[in-house]
Motif scaffolding. Sequence first.
Motif, short mmCIF file in Angstrom:
data_model
loop_
_atom_site.label_atom_id
_atom_site.label_comp_id
_atom_site.label_asym_id
_atom_site.label_seq_id
_atom_site.Cartn_x
_atom_site.Cartn_y
_atom_site.Cartn_z
N VAL A 1 -28.47 -17.40 -3.17
CA VAL A 1 -29.00 -16.31 -3.82
C VAL A 1 -30.63 -16.50 -3.02
CG1 VAL A 1 -30.31 -14.88 -5.45
CG2 VAL A 1 -28.33 -15.97 -5.94
N ALA A 2 -31.64 -17.70 -3.03
CA ALA A 2 -33.20 -16.94 -2.42
C ALA A 2 -32.61 -17.46 -0.63
CB ALA A 2 -33.63 -18.22 -3.11
N THR A 3 -32.05 -18.61 -0.53
CA THR A 3 -32.14 -18.57 0.79
C THR A 3 -30.91 -17.80 1.96
OG1 THR A 3 -32.67 -21.26 0.48
CG2 THR A 3 -31.55 -20.72 3.00
N TYR A 4 -30.07 -17.27 1.56
CA TYR A 4 -28.93 -17.10 2.12
C TYR A 4 -28.43 -15.42 2.04
CZ TYR A 4 -26.48 -21.68 3.40
OH TYR A 4 -26.24 -22.93 4.50
N LYS A 5 -28.98 -15.37 0.54
CA LYS A 5 -29.53 -13.51 -0.11
C LYS A 5 -27.83 -13.40 -0.18
CE LYS A 5 -33.93 -13.30 2.00
NZ LYS A 5 -33.99 -14.51 1.41
N LEU A 6 -27.05 -14.35 -1.10
CA LEU A 6 -26.18 -13.16 -0.85
C LEU A 6 -25.45 -13.34 -2.25
CD1 LEU A 6 -23.76 -16.61 1.21
CD2 LEU A 6 -24.65 -13.97 1.87
N PRO A 7 -24.00 -12.17 -2.64
CA PRO A 7 -24.55 -11.68 -3.87
C PRO A 7 -23.68 -12.53 -4.86
CG PRO A 7 -22.53 -11.16 -1.78
CD PRO A 7 -22.91 -11.46 -0.88
N THR A 8 -23.88 -12.33 -5.69
CA THR A 8 -23.07 -13.11 -6.83
C THR A 8 -22.19 -12.84 -8.31
OG1 THR A 8 -25.25 -13.27 -8.43
CG2 THR A 8 -25.22 -14.63 -7.19
N VAL A 9 -22.52 -11.15 -8.27
CA VAL A 9 -21.60 -10.52 -9.39
C VAL A 9 -20.34 -10.41 -9.47
CG1 VAL A 9 -23.73 -9.29 -10.19
CG2 VAL A 9 -22.50 -7.69 -8.67
N GLU A 10 -20.05 -10.18 -8.29
CA GLU A 10 -18.65 -9.41 -7.62
C GLU A 10 -17.48 -11.03 -7.77
OE1 GLU A 10 -21.25 -6.72 -6.30
OE2 GLU A 10 -21.29 -9.07 -5.45
N PHE A 11 -18.28 -12.53 -8.32
CA PHE A 11 -17.25 -13.03 -8.45
C PHE A 11 -16.78 -14.01 -9.66
CE2 PHE A 11 -19.73 -13.15 -4.47
CZ PHE A 11 -18.40 -12.99 -3.51
N ASP A 12 -15.71 -14.64 -10.39
CA ASP A 12 -15.84 -14.97 -11.59
C ASP A 12 -16.25 -16.08 -11.98
OD1 ASP A 12 -13.99 -13.02 -13.21
OD2 ASP A 12 -12.58 -13.38 -11.23
N TYR A 13 -15.72 -16.78 -10.55
CA TYR A 13 -16.48 -18.04 -10.02
C TYR A 13 -16.99 -18.41 -8.12
CZ TYR A 13 -15.83 -23.39 -9.73
OH TYR A 13 -16.40 -24.38 -8.86
N ILE A 14 -18.38 -19.38 -8.00
CA ILE A 14 -18.78 -19.68 -7.15
C ILE A 14 -18.40 -21.27 -7.06
CG2 ILE A 14 -20.69 -19.53 -5.55
CD1 ILE A 14 -21.67 -16.77 -7.02
#
Length: 203
Positions: free
Chosen positions: A77-90
Amino acid sequence: MRYQICVSGAASGDTVTASHQLAYDLGKAIASRGKTLLTGATVGLPHYAAMGAMSVKSAHRGVSVGFSPASSFREHVATYKLPTVEFDYINFTGMEYVGRDVHLVRSSDAVITVGGRMGSLHELSTALESRKVCGVLLGSGGLADYVSTLLENIESPGAREVIYDTDPERLVERVIETLDRKYASFQHDGTDSHVSAKRSGRG
């Protein structure tokens, strides 16, 4: 079988503007068939595919899994600034973008290219060298519209088996049918009984 199908595409650029609905439809088609969508947990076309997968409201909806270049949620989130909510698992690979691409493709049963830039070319070449089932959404711009020309001029394993189509749902269906033929001899009852048997010395 719950195949793991990767959608590979540009994170930014003209094809995101032109083909975001096509990527969304790919993700939706994969999830509506109960398959697992894999993406690079990134923005752009893969993000639209993940959104499409999450839009399917059904007990039989497939899973959306992201493969992040980051080593942790905070870095993602902080470094790559990538999304999170559209995934069941990362899956936080910690392998940066190039290593992430290889891990993503090697974890997939099939890879579908929509739009795409050099990163997508890396994923496609990895998929071909790994003899994965490959699909290409024609008319989505970028790499996708040059794949056939590329493979006509550069010898590659599995080039003749690449599936081309202009319709997202039909392409997903054809990819699944190809996977069904590829794994026709594989038998599994959906349980872990074979694991238990091995652990008890019976297998």
